[in-house]
Design an enzyme around this catalytic site. Structure first.
Site, PDB file in Angstrom:
ATOM      1  N   ALA A  85       0.816  -1.216   0.000  1.00  0.00           N
ATOM      2  CA  ALA A  85       0.000   0.000   0.000  1.00  0.00           C
ATOM      3  C   ALA A  85       0.852   1.270   0.000  1.00  0.00           C
ATOM      4  CB  ALA A  85      -0.923   0.002   1.213  1.00  0.00           C
ATOM      5  N   VAL A 109       3.153  -1.565   4.274  1.00  0.00           N
ATOM      6  CA  VAL A 109       3.506  -0.259   3.715  1.00  0.00           C
ATOM      7  C   VAL A 109       4.575  -0.425   2.645  1.00  0.00           C
ATOM      8  CG1 VAL A 109       4.306   2.066   4.250  1.00  0.00           C
ATOM      9  CG2 VAL A 109       2.993   0.775   5.948  1.00  0.00           C
ATOM     10  N   CYS A 110       4.350   0.151   1.470  1.00  0.00           N
ATOM     11  CA  CYS A 110       5.260  -0.016   0.342  1.00  0.00           C
ATOM     12  C   CYS A 110       6.684   0.441   0.658  1.00  0.00           C
ATOM     13  CB  CYS A 110       4.727   0.760  -0.869  1.00  0.00           C
ATOM     14  SG  CYS A 110       5.883   0.870  -2.249  1.00  0.00           S
ATOM     15  N   PHE A 111       6.827   1.614   1.272  1.00  0.00           N
ATOM     16  CA  PHE A 111       8.153   2.211   1.425  1.00  0.00           C
ATOM     17  C   PHE A 111       8.966   1.583   2.552  1.00  0.00           C
ATOM     18  CE2 PHE A 111       6.338   5.245  -1.379  1.00  0.00           C
ATOM     19  CZ  PHE A 111       7.399   5.856  -2.021  1.00  0.00           C
TER      20      PHE A 111
END
Length: 276
Positions: A81, A148-150
């Site tokens: 996400a 979380v993507c990052f």
């Protein structure tokens, strides 16, 4: 490789429309209606995109994002996400069989991300490719600790040191490559982590602290506030340099807009966004 591409900028569009345009461009490029395209866009309202295979009901706090007024949208691409707020988002759409396009996802990802890397250099920010080296880093990609993507950099993503500066994903569909990615100008970490479900607040705070060492926004790296337009121009120059390209503007006709609006209905739907 085709050297004259088209460039499109669509600022401040709703999440569903942003994803619909990316999907529509796959069809337009695949049918030869438009040339390979570099697109830049922003989000209004801000939105939370989830990966194609991500279990939104498991990862996302629906009550919280609805209270915050943050719509959700599911991407065509995989990954985790992303909260799209103060950022520039880019997408690249080109034929899979075009001369010069690598056959493997990883190598084509590297080729296209080189344009973004050079764009950062035009902004005076020395980002480089990230390649997971240790077994711990490779295991983290296989079994992510966060939704979380990052939170972690994959192969040939861009980083300064160990901190990820952009999150990108790629899909091949109908003989066309789509790669899109998020370039945060700033990050509201409190709001970002409010979007996700955790077993308790201690875990939320632990993941937030971990994120601070894993990701960094462009304004922090630049030491100043950088505008969307400044980044856009730098990235156009980056792609011109990386792939020896020239660009001409892209404008959709009325028939193409009708197709985009039809696709946007899917991206607004409960069925697509939550029940997968």
């Amino acid at each position: 490789m085709i050297r004259e591409w088209q460039v499109l900028t669509t600022e401040r569009m709703e999440p569903a429309l942003n994803m619909a345009i990316d999907e529509a461009l796959i069809g337009f490029v695949g049918r030869g209606e438009v040339a390979p395209t570099l697109r830049f866009y922003s989000w209004e309202p801000r939105g939370l995109s989830v990966g194609h295979f991500q279990r939104a009901t498991k990862d996302i706090d629906r009550n919280r994002i609805e209270a915050l007024g943050i719509p959700i949208v599911r991407r065509m691409t995989g990954g985790r996400a992303v909260l799209h707020a103060d950022e520039l988002t880019y997408s690249v759409i080109l034929p899979e069989q075009m001369e010069g396009v690598p056959k493997t996802v990883i190598e084509s990802y590297r080729m296209l991300t080189e344009g973004i890397r050079k764009g950062y250099h035009h902004l005076g920010i020395p980002v480089e490719f990230s390649v997971p080296m240790t077994e711990e880093e490779k295991e983290e990609l296989r079994k992510p600790k966060s939704a979380v993507c990052f939170d972690a950099a994959s192969y040939y993503e861009l980083a300064v040191g160990k901190r990820k500066v952009a999150g990108s994903a790629q899909v091949r569909h109908q003989g066309v490559v789509l790669q899109h990615g998020s370039v945060p100008l700033s990050v509201d970490e409190g709001e970002l982590f409010d979007c996700f479900l955790y077993e308790d607040e201690t875990m939320r705070e632990r993941m937030k602290a971990r994120f601070a060492g894993k990701a960094v926004a462009l304004n922090e790296l630049a030491g100043r506030s950088v505008s969307f337009e400044e980044v856009r121009l730098a990235f156009v120059k980056g792609f011109e340099d990386a792939l020896q390209l020239t660009f001409r503007p892209l404008e959709f006709n009325s028939t193409q807009w009708q197709e985009i609006e039809r696709l946007a209905e899917k991206y607004r739907s409960e069925e697509w966004n939550w029940k997968r």
